[in-house]
Every structure is written in structure tokens, then in C-alpha cells.
Design a protein around this motif. Structure first.
Motif, PDB file in Angstrom:
ATOM      1  N   MET A   1     -32.787 -37.887 -25.732  1.00 36.71           N
ATOM      2  CA  MET A   1     -32.737 -37.122 -24.497  1.00 36.71           C
ATOM      3  C   MET A   1     -34.085 -37.236 -23.795  1.00 36.71           C
ATOM      4  O   MET A   1     -35.125 -37.006 -24.367  1.00 36.71           O
ATOM      5  CB  MET A   1     -32.412 -35.669 -24.824  1.00 36.71           C
ATOM      6  N   THR A   2     -34.078 -37.604 -22.547  1.00 41.51           N
ATOM      7  CA  THR A   2     -35.303 -37.768 -21.793  1.00 41.51           C
ATOM      8  C   THR A   2     -35.553 -36.560 -20.907  1.00 41.51           C
ATOM      9  O   THR A   2     -34.665 -35.751 -20.667  1.00 41.51           O
ATOM     10  CB  THR A   2     -35.206 -39.040 -20.928  1.00 41.51           C
ATOM     11  N   GLY A   3     -36.775 -36.459 -20.377  1.00 40.75           N
ATOM     12  CA  GLY A   3     -37.140 -35.319 -19.562  1.00 40.75           C
ATOM     13  C   GLY A   3     -36.560 -35.343 -18.158  1.00 40.75           C
ATOM     14  O   GLY A   3     -36.382 -34.313 -17.544  1.00 40.75           O
ATOM     15  N   PHE A   4     -36.270 -36.525 -17.644  1.00 39.85           N
ATOM     16  CA  PHE A   4     -35.757 -36.656 -16.289  1.00 39.85           C
ATOM     17  C   PHE A   4     -34.554 -37.593 -16.290  1.00 39.85           C
ATOM     18  O   PHE A   4     -34.423 -38.436 -17.159  1.00 39.85           O
ATOM     19  CB  PHE A   4     -36.837 -37.228 -15.360  1.00 39.85           C
ATOM     20  N   ALA A   5     -33.687 -37.429 -15.310  1.00 41.25           N
ATOM     21  CA  ALA A   5     -32.490 -38.271 -15.198  1.00 41.25           C
ATOM     22  C   ALA A   5     -32.522 -39.011 -13.868  1.00 41.25           C
ATOM     23  O   ALA A   5     -33.244 -38.624 -12.942  1.00 41.25           O
ATOM     24  CB  ALA A   5     -31.234 -37.409 -15.279  1.00 41.25           C
ATOM     25  N   LYS A   6     -31.720 -40.042 -13.780  1.00 44.72           N
ATOM     26  CA  LYS A   6     -31.609 -40.795 -12.543  1.00 44.72           C
ATOM     27  C   LYS A   6     -31.169 -39.844 -11.426  1.00 44.72           C
ATOM     28  O   LYS A   6     -30.249 -39.064 -11.589  1.00 44.72           O
ATOM     29  CB  LYS A   6     -30.584 -41.921 -12.735  1.00 44.72           C
ATOM     30  N   GLY A   7     -31.874 -39.899 -10.305  1.00 41.21           N
ATOM     31  CA  GLY A   7     -31.566 -39.027  -9.186  1.00 41.21           C
ATOM     32  C   GLY A   7     -32.435 -37.783  -9.100  1.00 41.21           C
ATOM     33  O   GLY A   7     -32.467 -37.115  -8.073  1.00 41.21           O
ATOM     34  N   ASP A   8     -33.154 -37.438 -10.176  1.00 35.02           N
ATOM     35  CA  ASP A   8     -34.042 -36.276 -10.141  1.00 35.02           C
ATOM     36  C   ASP A   8     -35.173 -36.496  -9.144  1.00 35.02           C
ATOM     37  O   ASP A   8     -35.651 -37.616  -8.970  1.00 35.02           O
ATOM     38  CB  ASP A   8     -34.649 -36.007 -11.518  1.00 35.02           C
ATOM     39  N   ARG A   9     -35.609 -35.412  -8.528  1.00 33.83           N
ATOM     40  CA  ARG A   9     -36.748 -35.473  -7.612  1.00 33.83           C
ATOM     41  C   ARG A   9     -37.988 -35.012  -8.360  1.00 33.83           C
ATOM     42  O   ARG A   9     -37.975 -33.978  -9.024  1.00 33.83           O
ATOM     43  CB  ARG A   9     -36.501 -34.589  -6.401  1.00 33.83           C
ATOM     44  N   VAL A  10     -39.047 -35.812  -8.242  1.00 34.71           N
ATOM     45  CA  VAL A  10     -40.278 -35.541  -8.985  1.00 34.71           C
ATOM     46  C   VAL A  10     -41.499 -35.768  -8.101  1.00 34.71           C
ATOM     47  O   VAL A  10     -41.420 -36.414  -7.053  1.00 34.71           O
ATOM     48  CB  VAL A  10     -40.385 -36.432 -10.246  1.00 34.71           C
ATOM     49  N   HIS A  11     -42.625 -35.218  -8.541  1.00 35.89           N
ATOM     50  CA  HIS A  11     -43.928 -35.513  -7.963  1.00 35.89           C
ATOM     51  C   HIS A  11     -44.693 -36.323  -8.998  1.00 35.89           C
ATOM     52  O   HIS A  11     -44.538 -36.114 -10.197  1.00 35.89           O
ATOM     53  CB  HIS A  11     -44.712 -34.231  -7.680  1.00 35.89           C
ATOM     54  N   LEU A  12     -45.545 -37.209  -8.538  1.00 35.63           N
ATOM     55  CA  LEU A  12     -46.429 -37.977  -9.407  1.00 35.63           C
ATOM     56  C   LEU A  12     -47.746 -37.215  -9.499  1.00 35.63           C
ATOM     57  O   LEU A  12     -48.338 -36.873  -8.481  1.00 35.63           O
ATOM     58  CB  LEU A  12     -46.634 -39.369  -8.813  1.00 35.63           C
ATOM     59  N   LYS A  13     -48.178 -36.908 -10.730  1.00 33.83           N
ATOM     60  CA  LYS A  13     -49.410 -36.146 -10.906  1.00 33.83           C
ATOM     61  C   LYS A  13     -50.631 -37.036 -10.676  1.00 33.83           C
ATOM     62  O   LYS A  13     -50.614 -38.224 -10.987  1.00 33.83           O
ATOM     63  CB  LYS A  13     -49.494 -35.601 -12.327  1.00 33.83           C
ATOM     64  N   ASN A  14     -51.703 -36.429 -10.171  1.00 31.35           N
ATOM     65  CA  ASN A  14     -52.964 -37.145 -10.042  1.00 31.35           C
ATOM     66  C   ASN A  14     -53.835 -36.862 -11.261  1.00 31.35           C
ATOM     67  O   ASN A  14     -53.436 -36.127 -12.162  1.00 31.35           O
ATOM     68  CB  ASN A  14     -53.670 -36.795  -8.729  1.00 31.35           C
ATOM     69  N   MET A  15     -55.018 -37.434 -11.304  1.00 29.31           N
ATOM     70  CA  MET A  15     -55.886 -37.304 -12.477  1.00 29.31           C
ATOM     71  C   MET A  15     -56.314 -35.858 -12.749  1.00 29.31           C
ATOM     72  O   MET A  15     -56.600 -35.496 -13.877  1.00 29.31           O
ATOM     73  CB  MET A  15     -57.136 -38.180 -12.298  1.00 29.31           C
ATOM     74  N   ALA A  16     -56.370 -35.036 -11.713  1.00 24.59           N
ATOM     75  CA  ALA A  16     -56.789 -33.646 -11.877  1.00 24.59           C
ATOM     76  C   ALA A  16     -55.638 -32.725 -12.283  1.00 24.59           C
ATOM     77  O   ALA A  16     -55.835 -31.540 -12.483  1.00 24.59           O
ATOM     78  CB  ALA A  16     -57.411 -33.140 -10.575  1.00 24.59           C
ATOM     79  N   GLY A  17     -54.426 -33.272 -12.408  1.00 22.60           N
ATOM     80  CA  GLY A  17     -53.274 -32.463 -12.799  1.00 22.60           C
ATOM     81  C   GLY A  17     -52.462 -31.950 -11.626  1.00 22.60           C
ATOM     82  O   GLY A  17     -51.416 -31.349 -11.820  1.00 22.60           O
ATOM     83  N   GLY A  18     -52.949 -32.161 -10.397  1.00 23.62           N
ATOM     84  CA  GLY A  18     -52.179 -31.793  -9.215  1.00 23.62           C
ATOM     85  C   GLY A  18     -51.177 -32.881  -8.888  1.00 23.62           C
ATOM     86  O   GLY A  18     -50.918 -33.758  -9.705  1.00 23.62           O
ATOM     87  N   VAL A  19     -50.630 -32.859  -7.695  1.00 20.92           N
ATOM     88  CA  VAL A  19     -49.662 -33.889  -7.306  1.00 20.92           C
ATOM     89  C   VAL A  19     -50.243 -34.744  -6.183  1.00 20.92           C
ATOM     90  O   VAL A  19     -51.202 -34.365  -5.522  1.00 20.92           O
ATOM     91  CB  VAL A  19     -48.312 -33.274  -6.862  1.00 20.92           C
ATOM     92  N   MET A  20     -49.659 -35.932  -5.975  1.00 21.79           N
ATOM     93  CA  MET A  20     -50.106 -36.850  -4.932  1.00 21.79           C
ATOM     94  C   MET A  20     -49.698 -36.329  -3.552  1.00 21.79           C
ATOM     95  O   MET A  20     -48.600 -35.804  -3.390  1.00 21.79           O
ATOM     96  CB  MET A  20     -49.490 -38.228  -5.133  1.00 21.79           C
ATOM     97  N   PHE A  21     -50.590 -36.501  -2.572  1.00 18.58           N
ATOM     98  CA  PHE A  21     -50.340 -36.090  -1.192  1.00 18.58           C
ATOM     99  C   PHE A  21     -50.421 -37.287  -0.260  1.00 18.58           C
ATOM    100  O   PHE A  21     -51.153 -38.239  -0.531  1.00 18.58           O
ATOM    101  CB  PHE A  21     -51.367 -35.037  -0.752  1.00 18.58           C
ATOM    102  N   ASP A  22     -49.699 -37.221   0.858  1.00 21.19           N
ATOM    103  CA  ASP A  22     -49.780 -38.281   1.857  1.00 21.19           C
ATOM    104  C   ASP A  22     -50.961 -38.011   2.786  1.00 21.19           C
ATOM    105  O   ASP A  22     -51.708 -37.049   2.610  1.00 21.19           O
ATOM    106  CB  ASP A  22     -48.460 -38.424   2.637  1.00 21.19           C
ATOM    107  N   ALA A  23     -51.155 -38.873   3.787  1.00 23.01           N
ATOM    108  CA  ALA A  23     -52.284 -38.759   4.703  1.00 23.01           C
ATOM    109  C   ALA A  23     -52.267 -37.463   5.510  1.00 23.01           C
ATOM    110  O   ALA A  23     -53.302 -36.996   5.965  1.00 23.01           O
ATOM    111  CB  ALA A  23     -52.295 -39.962   5.644  1.00 23.01           C
ATOM    112  N   LYS A  24     -51.093 -36.865   5.690  1.00 22.38           N
ATOM    113  CA  LYS A  24     -50.968 -35.622   6.453  1.00 22.38           C
ATOM    114  C   LYS A  24     -51.131 -34.376   5.582  1.00 22.38           C
ATOM    115  O   LYS A  24     -51.058 -33.264   6.080  1.00 22.38           O
ATOM    116  CB  LYS A  24     -49.611 -35.567   7.148  1.00 22.38           C
TER     117      LYS A  24
END
Length: 74
Positions: A1-24
Motif C-alpha cells: 500500500m502506497t501513500g498516494f494514488a494516481k489522481g491524488d493532488r499533492v504539493h512538492l516539499k522544498n528543502m525547508a519542509g514547506g511547499v514549492m511556490f510559483d513566481a506569483k
């Protein structure tokens, strides 16, 4: 059993433990498009996003382990 399934929405964590942000300054939401399961029970997740810059850098054939992902609010 995996932590995420196909179709799940996720954020990619950055090195500090937060999530990635776009230019805006908005958090980038990815969708799991493929789950690569390993014989040892682990898994990597292939991601897709509509943010062009993030897709170029992080989307496509790169598989990320579950420790680098955070479940996004639906």
C-alpha cells in the motif's frame, strides 16, 4: 500500500519542509499521474502540473518518493 494514488493532488516539499511556490507566490499543486512501485514496498510518484515552469523542472518522468510530497487540500 502506497501513500498516494494516481489522481491524488499533492504539493512538492522544498528543502525547508514547506511547499514549492510559483513566481506569483501561489503554492504549486501537482497531480500524481503514475505510481512506480518497488519490490521492497516503496514507491515513487510521477507528477504533472499546469504551471509550465514547474512542469518543465519537476513534471514528466521524474519519480519522487513519498517523503518529498505533501497531500494538497482538495
Amino acid at each position: 500500500m502506497t501513500g498516494f494514488a494516481k489522481g491524488d493532488r499533492v504539493h512538492l516539499k522544498n528543502m525547508a519542509g514547506g511547499v514549492m511556490f510559483d513566481a506569483k507566490g501561489h503554492s504549486i499543486r501537482f497531480r500524481v499521474v503514475e505510481v512506480i512501485e518497488w519490490e521492497n514496498g516503496g514507491a515513487n510518484y510521477v507528477l504533472h502540473t499546469y504551471d509550465r515552469d514547474a512542469q518543465r523542472m519537476y513534471g514528466g518522468g521524474i519519480g519522487f518518493p513519498a517523503t518529498t510530497l505533501q497531500r494538497a487540500e482538495q
